[in-house]
Enzyme design. Structure first.
Site, short mmCIF file in Angstrom:
data_model
loop_
_atom_site.label_atom_id
_atom_site.label_comp_id
_atom_site.label_asym_id
_atom_site.label_seq_id
_atom_site.Cartn_x
_atom_site.Cartn_y
_atom_site.Cartn_z
N ASP A 152 0.88 -1.15 0.00
CA ASP A 152 0.00 0.00 0.00
C ASP A 152 0.93 1.22 0.00
O ASP A 152 2.12 1.09 0.30
CB ASP A 152 -0.88 -0.03 1.26
CG ASP A 152 -1.77 1.18 1.39
OD1 ASP A 152 -2.34 1.63 0.38
OD2 ASP A 152 -1.89 1.70 2.52
N ASP A 199 -0.12 4.88 1.24
CA ASP A 199 -0.37 5.79 2.35
C ASP A 199 -0.18 5.10 3.70
O ASP A 199 -0.79 4.06 3.97
CB ASP A 199 -1.78 6.37 2.26
CG ASP A 199 -2.00 7.17 0.98
OD1 ASP A 199 -1.00 7.64 0.39
OD2 ASP A 199 -3.17 7.35 0.59
#
Length: 193
Positions: free
Chosen positions: A32, A34
């Site tokens: 991922d 963020d």
């Protein structure tokens, strides 16, 4: 409010221990973005236009319209560089609502003098379920889901483990070498290797 990690320059490249122990490694590392690779939400905390850092931090940092300093977590550049040198594929799975801004930031941040984006074999960056991202990574890399490890900061995304067989590792404070080792060890245990 600055999103500068603890250090503005990446740490020296020290590979995760699992990369050097002569045991099997997953074929794809999935991240991922963020709060996993960088300490902010790109679609809410970052305001374009973006400008690459200058001086000693050139390529390691980017500033947004308001001068906020943006960078990877300290271990991230070394982890991505080490994985690439070992021939491990790297993918991003992000549900950000601003995919062009995330891609722009990956183009501006550099690792070993090259755009960070060039270290990724597959970018699945769009709003939606992480299962759809993983399906795209499988298609894009040709690697089956059980040969992937996915690091993410949200427990709700562990559904990829149940639904697709991806080894999921929850990250609370950004990716570190130790988090990589823990995820790889979990994958090895599942694969019995």
């Amino acid at each position: 409010m600055s999103f500068e990690p603890e250090a503005t320059s990446p740490e020296p490249v020290v590979e995760p221990q699992t990369f050097t122990d002569d045991r099997p490694l997953p074929s794809v590392l999935v991240f991922d973005l963020d709060y996993t690779l960088w300490p902010f939400w790109v679609d809410t905390h970052v305001t374009p236009p973006l400008k690459a850092g200058a001086g000693s931090s050139a390529g390691q940092t980017v500033r947004d319209r308001y001068g906020e300093l943006l960078a990877f977590y300290p271990h991230v550049p070394g982890i991505l560089a080490a994985a690439k040198r070992r021939g491990i594929k790297i993918a991003a799975a992000s549900r950000t609502c601003d995919p062009p801004l995330a891609r722009k930031l990956l183009n501006l941040l550099q690792i070993e003098g090259k755009p960070a984006k060039s270290y990724f074999d597959c970018l699945e960056i769009f709003p939606g379920d992480k299962v759809r991202h993983v399906d795209g990574i499988r298609r894009g890399t040709g690697v089956e889901c059980e040969d992937m490890v996915f690091w993410d900061d949200e427990a709700r995304n562990s559904n990829v483990e149940r639904e697709r067989g991806v080894c999921f590792w929850l990250v609370r404070d950004g990716v570190t070498r130790e988090e990589i080792d823990r995820g790889v060890e979990k994958w090895r245990k599942r694969k019995d290797v």
